[in-house]
Design a protein around this motif. Structure first.
Motif, PDB file in Angstrom:
ATOM      1  N   PHE A  38       3.747  59.340 -19.318  1.00  0.00           N
ATOM      2  CA  PHE A  38       3.001  59.350 -20.568  1.00  0.00           C
ATOM      3  C   PHE A  38       2.444  57.957 -20.829  1.00  0.00           C
ATOM      4  N   VAL A  39       1.345  57.904 -21.532  1.00  0.00           N
ATOM      5  CA  VAL A  39       0.762  56.636 -21.963  1.00  0.00           C
ATOM      6  C   VAL A  39       0.898  56.565 -23.481  1.00  0.00           C
ATOM      7  N   PHE A  40       1.346  55.418 -23.965  1.00  0.00           N
ATOM      8  CA  PHE A  40       1.522  55.187 -25.393  1.00  0.00           C
ATOM      9  C   PHE A  40       0.668  54.007 -25.836  1.00  0.00           C
ATOM     10  N   THR A  41       0.176  54.072 -27.053  1.00  0.00           N
ATOM     11  CA  THR A  41      -0.488  52.926 -27.672  1.00  0.00           C
ATOM     12  C   THR A  41       0.343  52.511 -28.875  1.00  0.00           C
ATOM     13  N   LEU A  42       0.145  51.295 -29.304  1.00  0.00           N
ATOM     14  CA  LEU A  42       0.808  50.802 -30.511  1.00  0.00           C
ATOM     15  C   LEU A  42      -0.259  50.205 -31.411  1.00  0.00           C
ATOM     16  N   PRO A  43      -0.666  50.938 -32.447  1.00  0.00           N
ATOM     17  CA  PRO A  43      -1.657  50.389 -33.368  1.00  0.00           C
ATOM     18  C   PRO A  43      -1.135  49.099 -34.014  1.00  0.00           C
ATOM     19  N   SER A  68      13.704  46.164 -29.496  1.00  0.00           N
ATOM     20  CA  SER A  68      12.602  46.299 -30.456  1.00  0.00           C
ATOM     21  C   SER A  68      12.024  44.940 -30.817  1.00  0.00           C
ATOM     22  N   VAL A  69      12.896  43.958 -31.007  1.00  0.00           N
ATOM     23  CA  VAL A  69      12.415  42.604 -31.335  1.00  0.00           C
ATOM     24  C   VAL A  69      11.510  42.089 -30.217  1.00  0.00           C
ATOM     25  N   ALA A  70      11.989  42.159 -28.965  1.00  0.00           N
ATOM     26  CA  ALA A  70      11.218  41.647 -27.831  1.00  0.00           C
ATOM     27  C   ALA A  70       9.894  42.396 -27.677  1.00  0.00           C
ATOM     28  N   THR A  71       9.943  43.719 -27.799  1.00  0.00           N
ATOM     29  CA  THR A  71       8.732  44.525 -27.633  1.00  0.00           C
ATOM     30  C   THR A  71       7.709  44.219 -28.718  1.00  0.00           C
ATOM     31  N   MET A  72       8.138  44.101 -29.957  1.00  0.00           N
ATOM     32  CA  MET A  72       7.198  43.822 -31.045  1.00  0.00           C
ATOM     33  C   MET A  72       6.628  42.405 -30.945  1.00  0.00           C
ATOM     34  N   LEU A  73       7.443  41.457 -30.507  1.00  0.00           N
ATOM     35  CA  LEU A  73       6.922  40.101 -30.287  1.00  0.00           C
ATOM     36  C   LEU A  73       5.878  40.105 -29.175  1.00  0.00           C
ATOM     37  N   MET A  74       6.144  40.868 -28.100  1.00  0.00           N
ATOM     38  CA  MET A  74       5.179  40.972 -27.005  1.00  0.00           C
ATOM     39  C   MET A  74       3.909  41.654 -27.492  1.00  0.00           C
ATOM     40  N   ALA A  75       4.046  42.706 -28.298  1.00  0.00           N
ATOM     41  CA  ALA A  75       2.882  43.423 -28.821  1.00  0.00           C
ATOM     42  C   ALA A  75       2.028  42.490 -29.688  1.00  0.00           C
ATOM     43  N   ASP A  98      10.760  61.907 -17.798  1.00  0.00           N
ATOM     44  CA  ASP A  98      12.189  62.198 -17.873  1.00  0.00           C
ATOM     45  C   ASP A  98      13.038  61.023 -18.362  1.00  0.00           C
ATOM     46  N   ASN A  99      12.421  59.955 -18.800  1.00  0.00           N
ATOM     47  CA  ASN A  99      13.171  58.805 -19.314  1.00  0.00           C
ATOM     48  C   ASN A  99      13.385  59.001 -20.819  1.00  0.00           C
ATOM     49  N   THR A 100      14.396  59.781 -21.147  1.00  0.00           N
ATOM     50  CA  THR A 100      14.617  60.150 -22.548  1.00  0.00           C
ATOM     51  C   THR A 100      14.918  58.947 -23.436  1.00  0.00           C
ATOM     52  N   ALA A 101      15.631  57.966 -22.920  1.00  0.00           N
ATOM     53  CA  ALA A 101      15.933  56.774 -23.724  1.00  0.00           C
ATOM     54  C   ALA A 101      14.649  56.025 -24.076  1.00  0.00           C
ATOM     55  N   SER A 102      13.753  55.876 -23.104  1.00  0.00           N
ATOM     56  CA  SER A 102      12.495  55.176 -23.360  1.00  0.00           C
ATOM     57  C   SER A 102      11.590  55.981 -24.293  1.00  0.00           C
ATOM     58  N   LEU A 103      11.575  57.290 -24.125  1.00  0.00           N
ATOM     59  CA  LEU A 103      10.760  58.127 -25.018  1.00  0.00           C
ATOM     60  C   LEU A 103      11.244  57.986 -26.468  1.00  0.00           C
ATOM     61  N   ARG A 137      10.812  55.673 -32.008  1.00  0.00           N
ATOM     62  CA  ARG A 137      11.475  54.858 -33.032  1.00  0.00           C
ATOM     63  C   ARG A 137      10.625  53.644 -33.431  1.00  0.00           C
ATOM     64  N   ASN A 138       9.884  53.104 -32.459  1.00  0.00           N
ATOM     65  CA  ASN A 138       9.093  51.904 -32.717  1.00  0.00           C
ATOM     66  C   ASN A 138       7.629  52.212 -33.037  1.00  0.00           C
ATOM     67  N   LYS A 139       7.340  53.465 -33.339  1.00  0.00           N
ATOM     68  CA  LYS A 139       6.038  53.918 -33.835  1.00  0.00           C
ATOM     69  C   LYS A 139       4.889  53.751 -32.848  1.00  0.00           C
ATOM     70  N   PHE A 140       5.216  53.857 -31.550  1.00  0.00           N
ATOM     71  CA  PHE A 140       4.163  53.978 -30.551  1.00  0.00           C
ATOM     72  C   PHE A 140       3.577  55.376 -30.686  1.00  0.00           C
ATOM     73  N   GLU A 141       2.329  55.533 -30.325  1.00  0.00           N
ATOM     74  CA  GLU A 141       1.670  56.829 -30.390  1.00  0.00           C
ATOM     75  C   GLU A 141       1.318  57.296 -28.985  1.00  0.00           C
ATOM     76  N   LYS A 142       1.767  58.498 -28.643  1.00  0.00           N
ATOM     77  CA  LYS A 142       1.503  59.049 -27.314  1.00  0.00           C
ATOM     78  C   LYS A 142       0.052  59.498 -27.236  1.00  0.00           C
ATOM     79  N   VAL A 143      -0.622  59.110 -26.154  1.00  0.00           N
ATOM     80  CA  VAL A 143      -1.988  59.571 -25.925  1.00  0.00           C
ATOM     81  C   VAL A 143      -1.899  61.045 -25.545  1.00  0.00           C
TER      82      VAL A 143
END
Length: 196
Positions: free
Chosen positions: A45-50, A140-147, A164-169, A174-180
């Motif tokens: 899946f591809v996700f975006t983060l507005p 979440s801290v690291a990902t949002m700082l990178m974003a 199939d990566n349920t933890a990543s999904l 949880r971090n409000k990424f939006e699936k394309v």
């Protein structure tokens, strides 16, 4: 296609990654006898983060934010479960860290507790949280700082996650990424080493 890929071999590392192809195209590329392609993953899946969804949680006490450095490559290689798929993974990671410094959060001893990379094709990912620091919100801290860093560089934030990566999904949700919608990608590698 083989000729084109051989022509770029002199300027690239030993592996060329192609992603974004529908599964049927990936299958045809792999079945093409003259090409040396290997499927790395399919159906991601591809996700975006507005920008408005970037919310950096507080950094827990005792942790320090820094950038990934070349001395972290061995640790990243050990943690990344598909690093053995690539013949020059060390070189590739070193180049990524040099060109697109990722975020690293150090514990009170100065050891990496979590990190996230930005890759040459624009995604952020390869997030890893050292097991003893999981469930502390450091991912979440690291990902949002990178974003935030990606947006400051005037790029859009996106990531990929295998189905199939349920933890990543769950993390993306949880971090409000939006699936394309209605879009998945595959990743194949073309190895030049045997051609040079």
């Amino acid at each position: 296609m083989d000729t084109m890929l051989r022509d770029v071999a002199n300027t690239l590392s030993n592996n060329l990654f192609m992603f974004g192809c529908p599964s049927c195209v990936v299958d045809e590329l792999i079945n093409h006898n003259s090409c040396q392609l290997q499927r790395v993953c399919s159906g991601a899946f591809v996700f975006t983060l507005p920008k408005e969804n970037i919310n950096i949680p507080p950094i827990p006490d005792g942790f320090t934010v820094t950038s990934l450095k070349p001395e972290h490559v061995d640790l990243i290689l050990q943690a990344w479960i598909i690093s053995s798929v690539f013949t020059d993974c060390r070189q590739w990671l070193t180049e990524m860290i040099d060109l697109f410094p990722g975020v690293c959060i150090l514990d009170s001893n100065g050891d990496p507790a979590t990190w996230v990379l930005r890759q040459e094709f624009g995604t952020i990912g390869m997030l890893h949280v050292v097991p003893k620091y999981r469930r502390t919100n450091l991912g979440s801290v690291a990902t949002m700082l990178m974003a935030r860093k990606v947006y400051e560089d005037n790029y859009n934030v996106y990531s990929m996650c295998v189905k199939d990566n349920t933890a990543s999904l769950a993390f993306h949700k949880r971090n409000k990424f939006e699936k394309v919608k209605n879009f998945t990608v595959g990743l194949v590698k073309y190895q030049f080493q045997s051609l040079l």
